[in-house]
Enzyme design. Structure first.
Site, PDB file in Angstrom:
ATOM      1  N   ARG A  62     123.304  -2.562  62.306  1.00  0.00           N
ATOM      2  CA  ARG A  62     124.641  -2.802  62.369  1.00  0.00           C
ATOM      3  C   ARG A  62     125.260  -3.073  64.008  1.00  0.00           C
ATOM      4  O   ARG A  62     126.070  -3.896  64.029  1.00  0.00           O
ATOM      5  CB  ARG A  62     125.636  -1.694  61.574  1.00  0.00           C
ATOM      6  CG  ARG A  62     125.434  -1.756  60.183  1.00  0.00           C
ATOM      7  CD  ARG A  62     126.015  -0.848  59.430  1.00  0.00           C
ATOM      8  NE  ARG A  62     125.457   0.849  59.781  1.00  0.00           N
ATOM      9  CZ  ARG A  62     124.376   1.334  59.341  1.00  0.00           C
ATOM     10  NH1 ARG A  62     123.668   0.771  58.352  1.00  0.00           N
ATOM     11  NH2 ARG A  62     123.945   2.480  59.451  1.00  0.00           N
ATOM     12  N   GLU A  99     117.038  13.094  63.217  1.00  0.00           N
ATOM     13  CA  GLU A  99     117.388  14.701  62.619  1.00  0.00           C
ATOM     14  C   GLU A  99     116.186  15.365  62.168  1.00  0.00           C
ATOM     15  O   GLU A  99     115.838  16.562  62.449  1.00  0.00           O
ATOM     16  CB  GLU A  99     118.367  14.627  61.457  1.00  0.00           C
ATOM     17  CG  GLU A  99     118.759  15.920  60.927  1.00  0.00           C
ATOM     18  CD  GLU A  99     119.874  15.848  59.693  1.00  0.00           C
ATOM     19  OE1 GLU A  99     120.206  16.650  59.229  1.00  0.00           O
ATOM     20  OE2 GLU A  99     120.290  14.333  59.667  1.00  0.00           O
TER      21      GLU A  99
END
Length: 179
Positions: A62, A99
């Protein structure tokens, strides 16, 4: 210019994606709304209008959409920062924290000349691992990274603070509570 409430309404929130407890902030609805997309790009560009920005670097994927539009408005070049193995020419690579684990991103070695002024652009800053890796990669090839810009900041996850701790100004058009 509009306030962030108008842009905020153009962003779809999807609960429990990609896992329970996550509120996914989907900017594809903003991108599909011509007026909201234009306002977002204008607001990202505004602080740098008239400044000498050589390149805009966008993080896959994006960040390519937003970064390309910002680069166009600033009459700057665009540089893609991609996942490992996607660029055809000689690259420099950087590992970054996710993460759960790590990944790698790369940039062409000749994408930026030493000292060029660069703005980093992506859609969202969360924990900051990807953006931090991108800034380190840009600095490694000699870029003068002047700012990092995002549509959305998730401040509770600390990513923007992490970039500011690296001495980098961070601009986000809006913030959302939670993850």
């Amino acid at each position: 210019m509009t306030d962030d409430g108008d842009l905020r309404q153009a962003i779809r929130t999807i609960p429990d994606y990609p896992k329970p407890g996550i509120m996914f902030r989907d900017i594809t609805t903003l991108l599909g709304d011509a007026r909201a997309f234009r306002r977002a790009v204008d607001q990202l560009v505004h602080p740098y209008a008239g400044a000498k920005i050589d390149k805009v670097a966008g993080i896959e994927a994006r960040g390519f959409i937003l970064g390309g539009a910002v680069a166009h408005q600033l009459s700057a070049g665009f540089v893609p920062i991609r996942k490992k193995g996607k660029l055809p020419h000689q690259t420099v690579r950087m590992a970054y924290a996710l993460e759960y684990g790590t990944d790698e991103m790369e940039i062409h070695v000749d994408a930026i000349r030493p000292g060029e002024k660069v703005i980093l652009v992506d859609d969202l800053i969360a924990t900051g691992g990807t953006a931090e890796g991108a800034v380190k990669l840009l600095r490694q090839i000699g870029a003068d990274v002047v700012a990092a810009c995002f549509i959305i900041d998730l401040p509770e996850l600390g990513g923007a603070a992490r970039l500011r701790a690296m001495g980098l100004p961070v601009r986000a058009l809006m913030a959302f509570d939670g993850h």
